[in-house]
Every structure is written in structure tokens, then in C-alpha cells.
Design a protein around this motif. Sequence first.
Motif, PDB file in Angstrom:
ATOM      1  N   UNK A 162      -6.890  -8.026  12.159  1.00  0.00           N
ATOM      2  CA  UNK A 162      -6.944  -8.803  10.914  1.00  0.00           C
ATOM      3  C   UNK A 162      -7.935  -8.229   9.915  1.00  0.00           C
ATOM      4  N   UNK A 163      -8.845  -7.374  10.367  1.00  0.00           N
ATOM      5  CA  UNK A 163      -9.821  -6.738   9.477  1.00  0.00           C
ATOM      6  C   UNK A 163      -9.361  -5.334   9.063  1.00  0.00           C
ATOM      7  N   UNK A 164      -8.102  -5.020   9.350  1.00  0.00           N
ATOM      8  CA  UNK A 164      -7.499  -3.727   9.009  1.00  0.00           C
ATOM      9  C   UNK A 164      -8.164  -2.570   9.754  1.00  0.00           C
ATOM     10  N   UNK A 165      -8.700  -2.852  10.923  1.00  0.00           N
ATOM     11  CA  UNK A 165      -9.244  -1.796  11.776  1.00  0.00           C
ATOM     12  C   UNK A 165      -8.153  -1.334  12.742  1.00  0.00           C
ATOM     13  N   UNK A 166      -8.122  -0.051  12.994  1.00  0.00           N
ATOM     14  CA  UNK A 166      -7.098   0.533  13.864  1.00  0.00           C
ATOM     15  C   UNK A 166      -7.372   0.150  15.316  1.00  0.00           C
ATOM     16  N   UNK A 182     -10.668   8.876  18.765  1.00  0.00           N
ATOM     17  CA  UNK A 182     -11.900   8.197  18.363  1.00  0.00           C
ATOM     18  C   UNK A 182     -11.787   7.531  17.006  1.00  0.00           C
ATOM     19  N   UNK A 183     -10.599   7.575  16.378  1.00  0.00           N
ATOM     20  CA  UNK A 183     -10.391   6.832  15.132  1.00  0.00           C
ATOM     21  C   UNK A 183     -10.158   5.352  15.404  1.00  0.00           C
ATOM     22  N   UNK A 184      -9.921   4.976  16.670  1.00  0.00           N
ATOM     23  CA  UNK A 184      -9.730   3.568  17.003  1.00  0.00           C
ATOM     24  C   UNK A 184     -10.983   2.787  16.644  1.00  0.00           C
ATOM     25  N   UNK A 185     -10.773   1.654  15.977  1.00  0.00           N
ATOM     26  CA  UNK A 185     -11.889   0.822  15.546  1.00  0.00           C
ATOM     27  C   UNK A 185     -12.311   1.091  14.112  1.00  0.00           C
ATOM     28  N   UNK A 186     -11.825   2.175  13.521  1.00  0.00           N
ATOM     29  CA  UNK A 186     -12.184   2.493  12.131  1.00  0.00           C
ATOM     30  C   UNK A 186     -11.237   1.786  11.169  1.00  0.00           C
ATOM     31  N   UNK A 187     -11.689   1.464   9.946  1.00  0.00           N
ATOM     32  CA  UNK A 187     -10.771   0.919   8.932  1.00  0.00           C
ATOM     33  C   UNK A 187      -9.659   1.913   8.641  1.00  0.00           C
ATOM     34  N   UNK A 188      -8.445   1.415   8.486  1.00  0.00           N
ATOM     35  CA  UNK A 188      -7.295   2.293   8.315  1.00  0.00           C
ATOM     36  C   UNK A 188      -7.424   3.151   7.065  1.00  0.00           C
ATOM     37  N   UNK A 189      -8.081   2.633   6.002  1.00  0.00           N
ATOM     38  CA  UNK A 189      -8.204   3.389   4.759  1.00  0.00           C
ATOM     39  C   UNK A 189      -9.108   4.601   4.916  1.00  0.00           C
ATOM     40  N   UNK A 190      -9.984   4.585   5.920  1.00  0.00           N
ATOM     41  CA  UNK A 190     -10.833   5.754   6.160  1.00  0.00           C
ATOM     42  C   UNK A 190     -10.054   6.877   6.840  1.00  0.00           C
ATOM     43  N   UNK A 191      -8.997   6.513   7.583  1.00  0.00           N
ATOM     44  CA  UNK A 191      -8.203   7.504   8.315  1.00  0.00           C
ATOM     45  C   UNK A 191      -7.031   7.991   7.463  1.00  0.00           C
ATOM     46  N   UNK A 214      -2.610   0.758   2.347  1.00  0.00           N
ATOM     47  CA  UNK A 214      -3.592  -0.324   2.444  1.00  0.00           C
ATOM     48  C   UNK A 214      -3.064  -1.599   1.792  1.00  0.00           C
ATOM     49  N   UNK A 215      -2.385  -1.447   0.645  1.00  0.00           N
ATOM     50  CA  UNK A 215      -1.813  -2.616  -0.025  1.00  0.00           C
ATOM     51  C   UNK A 215      -0.718  -3.249   0.823  1.00  0.00           C
ATOM     52  N   UNK A 216       0.130  -2.399   1.445  1.00  0.00           N
ATOM     53  CA  UNK A 216       1.209  -2.922   2.277  1.00  0.00           C
ATOM     54  C   UNK A 216       0.656  -3.721   3.453  1.00  0.00           C
ATOM     55  N   UNK A 217      -0.375  -3.200   4.103  1.00  0.00           N
ATOM     56  CA  UNK A 217      -0.982  -3.914   5.230  1.00  0.00           C
ATOM     57  C   UNK A 217      -1.613  -5.205   4.754  1.00  0.00           C
ATOM     58  N   UNK A 218      -2.302  -5.147   3.593  1.00  0.00           N
ATOM     59  CA  UNK A 218      -2.922  -6.352   3.046  1.00  0.00           C
ATOM     60  C   UNK A 218      -1.912  -7.441   2.746  1.00  0.00           C
ATOM     61  N   UNK A 219      -0.776  -7.085   2.152  1.00  0.00           N
ATOM     62  CA  UNK A 219       0.264  -8.069   1.855  1.00  0.00           C
ATOM     63  C   UNK A 219       0.857  -8.646   3.138  1.00  0.00           C
ATOM     64  N   UNK A 220       1.017  -7.812   4.159  1.00  0.00           N
ATOM     65  CA  UNK A 220       1.560  -8.289   5.432  1.00  0.00           C
ATOM     66  C   UNK A 220       0.611  -9.279   6.096  1.00  0.00           C
ATOM     67  N   UNK A 251      -0.469 -17.526  19.605  1.00  0.00           N
ATOM     68  CA  UNK A 251       0.328 -18.695  19.988  1.00  0.00           C
ATOM     69  C   UNK A 251       0.229 -19.819  18.973  1.00  0.00           C
ATOM     70  N   UNK A 252      -0.833 -19.832  18.198  1.00  0.00           N
ATOM     71  CA  UNK A 252      -1.015 -20.883  17.190  1.00  0.00           C
ATOM     72  C   UNK A 252      -0.404 -20.525  15.846  1.00  0.00           C
ATOM     73  N   UNK A 253       0.257 -19.357  15.768  1.00  0.00           N
ATOM     74  CA  UNK A 253       0.883 -18.949  14.527  1.00  0.00           C
ATOM     75  C   UNK A 253      -0.053 -18.281  13.544  1.00  0.00           C
ATOM     76  N   UNK A 254      -1.274 -17.986  13.950  1.00  0.00           N
ATOM     77  CA  UNK A 254      -2.226 -17.334  13.062  1.00  0.00           C
ATOM     78  C   UNK A 254      -2.049 -15.818  13.132  1.00  0.00           C
ATOM     79  N   UNK A 255      -2.098 -15.158  11.975  1.00  0.00           N
ATOM     80  CA  UNK A 255      -1.939 -13.712  11.913  1.00  0.00           C
ATOM     81  C   UNK A 255      -3.197 -13.032  12.426  1.00  0.00           C
ATOM     82  N   UNK A 256      -3.026 -12.212  13.449  1.00  0.00           N
ATOM     83  CA  UNK A 256      -4.170 -11.517  14.053  1.00  0.00           C
ATOM     84  C   UNK A 256      -4.144 -10.012  13.810  1.00  0.00           C
ATOM     85  N   UNK A 257      -3.113  -9.523  13.166  1.00  0.00           N
ATOM     86  CA  UNK A 257      -3.026  -8.095  12.904  1.00  0.00           C
ATOM     87  C   UNK A 257      -1.671  -7.739  12.345  1.00  0.00           C
TER      88      UNK A 257
END
Length: 432
Positions: free
Chosen positions: A98-102, A118-127, A134-140, A174-180
Motif C-alpha cells: 500500500x506504500x508502493x514499495x516493491x 535487493x530492490x525489494x522493499x524500495x519504492x517502485x519509483x526509485x527502481x 507511478x500514477x497507474x499504481x496510485x490510481x489502482x 478479507x475485510x476488503x481493504x486494499x493492501x497493495x
Amino acid sequence: MSWLLFGAVIGLIILLVRIWQKWVAPWQRIEEMVGRIARGEKPPTFLLDGAAGPRQVGLDLEQLFDRQARLDQQIAERVSGANTVFAALQDGLLLVDSQRRITFVNRAFQELFGARVDDLGRPVLEVIRHPSLDRLIGETLDRGEPRRGELTGPAAPDAPLRQLQLSAVAVKNDNGLTTGAIVLFHDVTQLKQADEVRRDFVANVSHELRTPLSILRGYIETLLEDPGTSGEELTRILEVMNRHSNRLGLLVDDLLTLAQLESPSPNLQMSDIRCSELFAAIMRDWGKRFAEKRISIEVRMAADVPLLRADETRLQEILYNLLDNALKYTPAGGGIRLQAERQGEEIALSVSDTGVGIPAADLPRVFERFYRADKARSPEGIRGTGLGLSIVKHIAQMHGGRVEAESILRRGTTIRVFLPVEGPADQAVTQS
């Protein structure tokens, strides 16, 4: 009295020992078992001495351990299966939180964007430094709905231009909340290029057909409007019409040939061909044309050239196209060389001329359909269909071979066709 006291003490000790063995020691063993199980280790045994309670607990721990082992195995198999699927997936796969981290990428994504583990855990925009992603992920993440988009540009620094179709889907708990979000990257670069080639092909065919058809239509209208055209003028008009109708016929023939070569099953009539006999037949067919233009012809046949496994008709078509080009673009008094030699497991057939040559900038594109370097190659306005070398390339590829061209401007050109000695390995062929 002292003996009674001593006996009572001994009895008490025995009682305490039995209580220890029956109740305390088993629970210590159970504690050790739980510790081993927590570390993922299997205890040497689950059988305990002592009271019924600890013994039952030991048996329950054994069942629990076996169940946990089966669950771990199932999870491992599913993870292995998922990893196998992700590894085999040709499209790039990206999972972000949900924080746009890979949180996960597959091998195709790593190859596409040059990403590392080792890019796991980094913000996607840095990779991936593409704001559109980034906009597409944000809208999703904001809307929780599937989104689509496109990404055009180099996937990574110094990488070739790519055109990617993006599909993003929200990941919910399970609660319908977006987690990623999961993003799929489909490379459509080749499809776009193929579509561009198709459009160019249609445009080129239309252009090549338009000129002779316009001329034919114009002269037909002239004859209809002026039935009294003089015999001399009528002869000139008919000669022009005949020349352009022949050009149309050649173009249509080449288009049909190219379509047949590009069909899903262009069967080859394979046979063993002796290159010396093939060259001798070609010399008989082309001798008059060479003589008319005062072109000298040289045939070179290496002594170690073996029998060639190929379709003789298609092979003649290759050499006819190459000789026709050489004859067109070589001035009177020039020379043409027809050569065959063995290079490893290939036979190289080549046609060299002393003609006008091809500019270095045009050389990489001479095998493209309709591509002609007219200014350099046609100083006298000579025109062909622009499909001859493309046909040569396709026939060579049908045989599992390849082509190459080299040229020096105003000094001549050499076109080589490399064919495997044993013939094509993967093509559907007919033996003869």
C-alpha cells in the motif's frame, strides 16, 4: 524407633521419586518437545512414561507435528509451483504494498528493467523512473479497481526503446481493504513494429501500383478521347503501356511469391544439388543477357563444395534475383562473379558485381521489402519491384540460412547467401 523413622524417610523419598517420574519429568520432556517443535526439529520420540495426561499430550504433539509437517510441505509445493509459474511467465510481474514499495518481482521483470533482488522493499519509483507507472499504481490503490495503461521508452538506462501494455489489479484483504497492487507488463514492441511494417507495406504497394495504373488510365483516356491518333503516336503509347503493364505483372508476381514464402507452411521440395551443375545451367540461361550488355561473367567453384540439400527451384530463384540486380546496376563493360564455397557447415553462394554500389547508410536495409537506394543504385532511372532481395532473404531463412551484403559505392556490391549443408532442420519439407 529410629528404624521406623528411617523407613518412613525412605518411603517418602521413593514416593517423591515416583511422583517426579510420573508427573514432573514428563512435563519437562513435553517442554523440551515443544521447544524442538518450535525450532522446526522433530523430537526423537513422542512416547512418554508417566501419568496418562502427559502420555496423551505427547501423542497429541506427535499428531500436531505431523499435521504441521504436511501443511509446511503443501505450502512449499504451492510456493514452488507459484515460483515456477512466475519464472515461466513471459510478462513482467510486479507486486507492491500500500506504500508502493516493491514486495515481489519475477525474472521477466528483472530482465526487462534491470532490477535486482535487493530492490525489494524500495519504492517502485526509485527502481522504475516512469511517472506514468507511478500514477497507474496510485490510481489502482486509491480506487481499488483494475487499471490499464501504456509505457513507452527505454525500460532501463541505455536499454532499447520498449512499448509496454500495463495491467494493474488491487490486492485486498478479507475485510476488503486494499493492501497493495499487482502490475503485469506485456511487451508489445514487436507487435507495434509488425503493425508499422504492415502499414508501410500497404502504403508501398499502393504507391507502386498507383504510378503504372495512373499512366495506363491516362493513355486509355487519351485513346478514347482521340480515336484519330496517328500511327506513330499510337505505337509510342502502346510501348509505354506495355512497359508499365509488364512492371505491374512483375510486381504482382513478386507479391504472390513473397506471400507464398511467408505462408505458415511453405513446403520445400528438397533434393541433393550439385552446385557446379546448377551454375552451368544458370550460365546457359543467362549467357545471352550478359552478352547483350557486354558484361563479363566469372564462375568460381571451390573444390571442397559438397552436395547441397535444398529446393532447387527456390535456389534458382535466389540466384536469378541476385543476377538480375547485378545485371541492372552494372554498366556495360563491367563484370559479375558467381561463386560457391564452403564455410564450416554452411555453403556460401555469392554474386558480386562492379556496379554503382550501395551507400553505407542504406546497406543494413537492402533486404527490407520495397527498400531501394534509388539515387545511388539507379543513376539511369532503372527501377525494379523492390522485392527481389526480400524474396532472397525469405528463401534463405526457409532453408535455415541467412544473408549478408557488402558494398563500396561506385565500386560494386556482393550479396552472400549462407545455406546449411544438411538443409533446414525445423522446416516442413517434402523429400524428393
